[in-house]
Design a protein around this motif. Structure first.
Motif, PDB file in Angstrom:
ATOM      1  N   ARG A   1      21.956   3.861  62.631  1.00  0.00           N
ATOM      2  CA  ARG A   1      23.243   3.891  63.346  1.00  0.00           C
ATOM      3  C   ARG A   1      24.324   4.299  62.355  1.00  0.00           C
ATOM      4  NH1 ARG A   1      20.843  -0.806  66.092  1.00  0.00           N
ATOM      5  NH2 ARG A   1      21.143  -0.598  68.340  1.00  0.00           N
TER       6      ARG A   1
ATOM      7  N   ARG B   1      20.859   9.023  63.696  1.00  0.00           N
ATOM      8  CA  ARG B   1      21.634   9.286  64.900  1.00  0.00           C
ATOM      9  C   ARG B   1      23.054   9.694  64.512  1.00  0.00           C
ATOM     10  NH1 ARG B   1      22.585   4.480  69.101  1.00  0.00           N
ATOM     11  NH2 ARG B   1      24.055   3.729  67.551  1.00  0.00           N
TER      12      ARG B   1
ATOM     13  N   GLU C   1      19.872   7.063  77.218  1.00  0.00           N
ATOM     14  CA  GLU C   1      20.638   5.827  77.426  1.00  0.00           C
ATOM     15  C   GLU C   1      21.340   5.823  78.774  1.00  0.00           C
ATOM     16  OE1 GLU C   1      22.701   4.582  73.454  1.00  0.00           O
ATOM     17  OE2 GLU C   1      22.782   6.757  73.579  1.00  0.00           O
TER      18      GLU C   1
ATOM     19  N   GLY D   1      17.253   4.306  74.525  1.00  0.00           N
ATOM     20  CA  GLY D   1      18.217   3.281  74.091  1.00  0.00           C
ATOM     21  C   GLY D   1      18.427   2.315  75.239  1.00  0.00           C
ATOM     22  N   THR D   2      17.583   1.284  75.266  1.00  0.00           N
ATOM     23  CA  THR D   2      17.621   0.397  76.440  1.00  0.00           C
ATOM     24  C   THR D   2      18.872  -0.480  76.497  1.00  0.00           C
ATOM     25  OG1 THR D   2      16.206  -1.036  75.143  1.00  0.00           O
ATOM     26  CG2 THR D   2      15.155   0.257  76.884  1.00  0.00           C
ATOM     27  N   ASN D   3      19.509  -0.705  75.331  1.00  0.00           N
ATOM     28  CA  ASN D   3      20.717  -1.553  75.378  1.00  0.00           C
ATOM     29  C   ASN D   3      21.726  -0.929  76.329  1.00  0.00           C
ATOM     30  OD1 ASN D   3      19.341  -2.751  73.318  1.00  0.00           O
ATOM     31  ND2 ASN D   3      20.622  -1.916  71.694  1.00  0.00           N
ATOM     32  N   ASP D   4      21.911   0.365  76.189  1.00  0.00           N
ATOM     33  CA  ASP D   4      22.836   1.049  77.080  1.00  0.00           C
ATOM     34  C   ASP D   4      22.174   1.410  78.407  1.00  0.00           C
ATOM     35  OD1 ASP D   4      25.388   1.138  75.860  1.00  0.00           O
ATOM     36  OD2 ASP D   4      24.582   2.494  74.352  1.00  0.00           O
TER      37      ASP D   4
ATOM     38  N   ARG E   1      27.531  -4.688  78.636  1.00  0.00           N
ATOM     39  CA  ARG E   1      26.684  -5.462  77.730  1.00  0.00           C
ATOM     40  C   ARG E   1      27.450  -6.484  76.911  1.00  0.00           C
ATOM     41  NH1 ARG E   1      24.752  -0.591  73.635  1.00  0.00           N
ATOM     42  NH2 ARG E   1      24.536  -2.069  71.931  1.00  0.00           N
TER      43      ARG E   1
END
Ligand code: PEP
Ligand code: MG
Length: 573
Positions: free
Chosen positions: A298, A334, A433, A454-457, A467
């Motif tokens: 990141r 990224r 995402e 990107g499962t968080n988003d 989130r």
């Protein structure tokens, strides 16, 4: 005395026992009172300024000892600002003329200065506003008797207790002394939680009304694996948790034995278990935990906690360092993913009412090509130091991917024309995402080398649930059939195009999700370094063939609870 028990979200595992350090970084807004003895009030003001000065000097010395003279310079500037005659004289005049309390007078004077600085065209001067806020805030804290906390001067074993920690607060934590942190707000996927996992620092978040219940210096036990906190523990509790801590550390030592082993399922399927990182410092943990590579760097954290953009040269050094440390293992870097909950003090973004849906990540990079091109050039220049993969975040439509690739190709051509060596072996991929990208994965798969989900988003956008918002945290449902379906679509699209698929959201390191993802055919799992060895151990016990059928069954279910139950039942066999 009876201990107090509190629960929160287990954000980063581990057990810590230490004294609480209350970190209140919120601005104190003093109330106005009338005074009669202006001389006494002036003396009180001068004494508070002196105390604040001594504090800053102490922090300066500590920083110099620990991090060197250059890092300590900022505190010299702070003392200079604090002692500014205008600031002091204007406050004293205000106390005498208006017969008001010192804290209110200083707050008024400082607000004026801060407001003026914030309006300046010059970026350096604008940055000074935060410094003035910081130093005057410290004086106001003394005057009002409220503690003014800073994370830089901590020099004993401590658990940080705060309402919230920004990513740059988290970045400042001194791991020599800080044993963990607890925050009132936040979720497992907030960035301070993610950073805690990469630092292997125990963290519990989302505890609500905690600051009122903990005294500064109180002993705290935090079982961050269970999300449990005990304030002022009894001797029995201390004894019990010392033992648990010992067992936890023993188990970690046992897992470390897997660090040299390959990541392979019980039926012989090789997968890649990679690590997520946010800084050069995280690389040590990646190597220690035997990761097969880095699945997500990141890079926005390189841009945070500083006063201006990192230069191309600085970035080249960072990327080269990470690439060379990984010795030819894949490193997915990224491009800048700023916006949402990640802000840069020096980049003034227009206020948006829905920042998670706004001009963030690649969208921002495409609108600020100068920033984007600098990063791409740095990546390309570093590319010969190892196995570089470049990944673009937050893509919704093909035109964004094409535009990003076009700019990348342009910068590559420029560098080659300048005679700079660039690797011919760079893979270019994208994060999935946004549901639109998952649904259109077949089209994207033709134009990238890989996907990373990107499962968080992806979950927040699929469920329409912010989130960062506690009230809707229940909608973070990684095993929900709707999410599994999107994940399956992406994996299958990659397979059809002969590309590989990975996942770098938190779901990839989750022990309920891992068997399903293995069954769905995911090739690469990227997670916090601390999750890699447990994941390697688990995958070694799973048969992909079996889990293929179970994953298919999971997709026919209606709720996350049903899926979880199915997985737990099968794992228990
Ligand atoms: C994600 O969205 O899943 C992801 C890995 O990116 P970040 O958490 O940095 O938004
Ligand atoms: Mg994301």
């Amino acid at each position: 005395m009876k201990s107090e028990h509190i629960t929160g979200v287990a954000a980063s595992p581990g057990i810590a026992i230490a004294k609480a350090f209350k970190f209140t970084n919120t601005e104190i807004r003093p109330t106005k009172t009338t005074i009669t003895d202006t001389e006494k009030e002036t003396d009180r003001f001068r004494a508070a300024v002196e105390q604040a000065k001594q504090d800053i000097e102490q922090i300066r010395q500590l920083t110099e000892q620990r991090l060197g003279a250059q890092k300590a310079e900022i505190f010299e500037a702070h003392i200079f600002l604090l002692m500014d005659p205008d600031l002091i004289d204007n406050t004293i005049d205000k106390i005498s003329d208006e017969k008001i309390n010192a804290e209110y007078a200083l707050h008024e004077v400082a607000s004026l200065v801060i407001g003026m600085l914030q309006e300046m065209d010059n970026e350096m001067l604008r940055e000074r506003a935060a410094d003035v806020k910081d130093v005057t805030g410290r004086v106001i804290a003394y005057l009002t008797g409220k503690p003014y906390a800073t994370l830089t001067g901590i020099s004993e074993e401590t658990i940080i207790v705060a309402n919230d920690l920004t990513p740059s607060d988290t970045a400042q934590l001194d791991l020599n002394y800080i044993r963990g942190f607890i925050t009132e707000i936040g979720s497992r996927t907030s960035h301070s939680a993610i950073m805690a996992r990469s630092l292997e620092l125990p963290a519990v978040v989302g505890t609500e009304s905690l600051l009122n219940r903990v005294e500064n210096g109180a002993t705290i036990i935090m079982d961050a694996t269970e999300g449990r906190i005990i304030i002022d523990p009894t001797n029995e509790e201390l004894f019990e948790y010392e033992e648990k801590k010992r067992q936890y550390e023993e188990r970690r030592a046992q897992l470390k034995l897997l660090a040299e082993q390959p990541s392979v399922s019980a039926d012989g399927v090789h997968v890649e278990l990679a690590a997520n990182i946010g800084s050069v410092e995280d690389v040590a943990k990646v190597l220690e935990n035997g990761a097969d590579g880095i699945g997500l760097f990141r890079t926005e954290f390189i841009y945070m906690g500083r006063k201006n953009f990192p230069t191309e040269e600085e970035q080249v050094q960072i990327y080269k360092h990470v690439l060379s440390k990984l010795e030819g293992k894949r490193v997915v870097i990224r491009t800048l993913d700023i916006g949402g909950d990640k802000e840069l003090d020096y980049l003034e973004l227009p206020k948006e009412s829905n920042p998670f849906l706004g001009l963030r990540a690649l969208r921002l990079c495409l609108s600020r090509e100068d920033i984007f091109r600098t990063q791409l050039r740095a990546l390309l220049r570093a590319s010969t130091a190892g196995k570089l993969n470049i990944m673009f975040p937050m893509i919704a439509v093909l035109s964004e991917l094409r535009e990003a690739k076009r700019i990348l190709a342009e910068e590559k051509a420029k560098l080659l024309a300048e005679g700079v060596a660039v690797s011919e072996d760079i893979e270019v991929g994208m994060m999935i995402e946004i549901p639109a990208a998952a649904l259109n994965a077949d089209a994207f798969a033709k134009e990238v080398d890989f996907f990373s989900i990107g499962t968080n988003d992806l979950i927040q956008y699929t469920m329409a649930a912010d989130r960062m918002n506690e009230a809707v945290a229940y909608l973070y449902q990684p095993y929900h059939p709707s999410i599994l379906r999107l994940v399956q679509m992406v994996i299958k699209a990659a397979e059809r195009a002969g590309k590989w698929s990975g996942m770098c959201g938190e779901m990839a390191g989750d022990q309920i999700a891992i068997p399903l993802l293995l069954g769905l055919g995911l090739n690469e799992f990227s997670m916090s370094a601390s999750s890699i060895l447990p994941a390697r151990e688990q995958i070694g016990q799973l048969s992909q063939q079996d889990w293929k059928a179970i994953a298919e069954e999971a997709l026919t279910l209606g709720t996350q609870e049903e899926v979880k139950q199915l997985v737990e039942q099968k794992l228990a066999r």
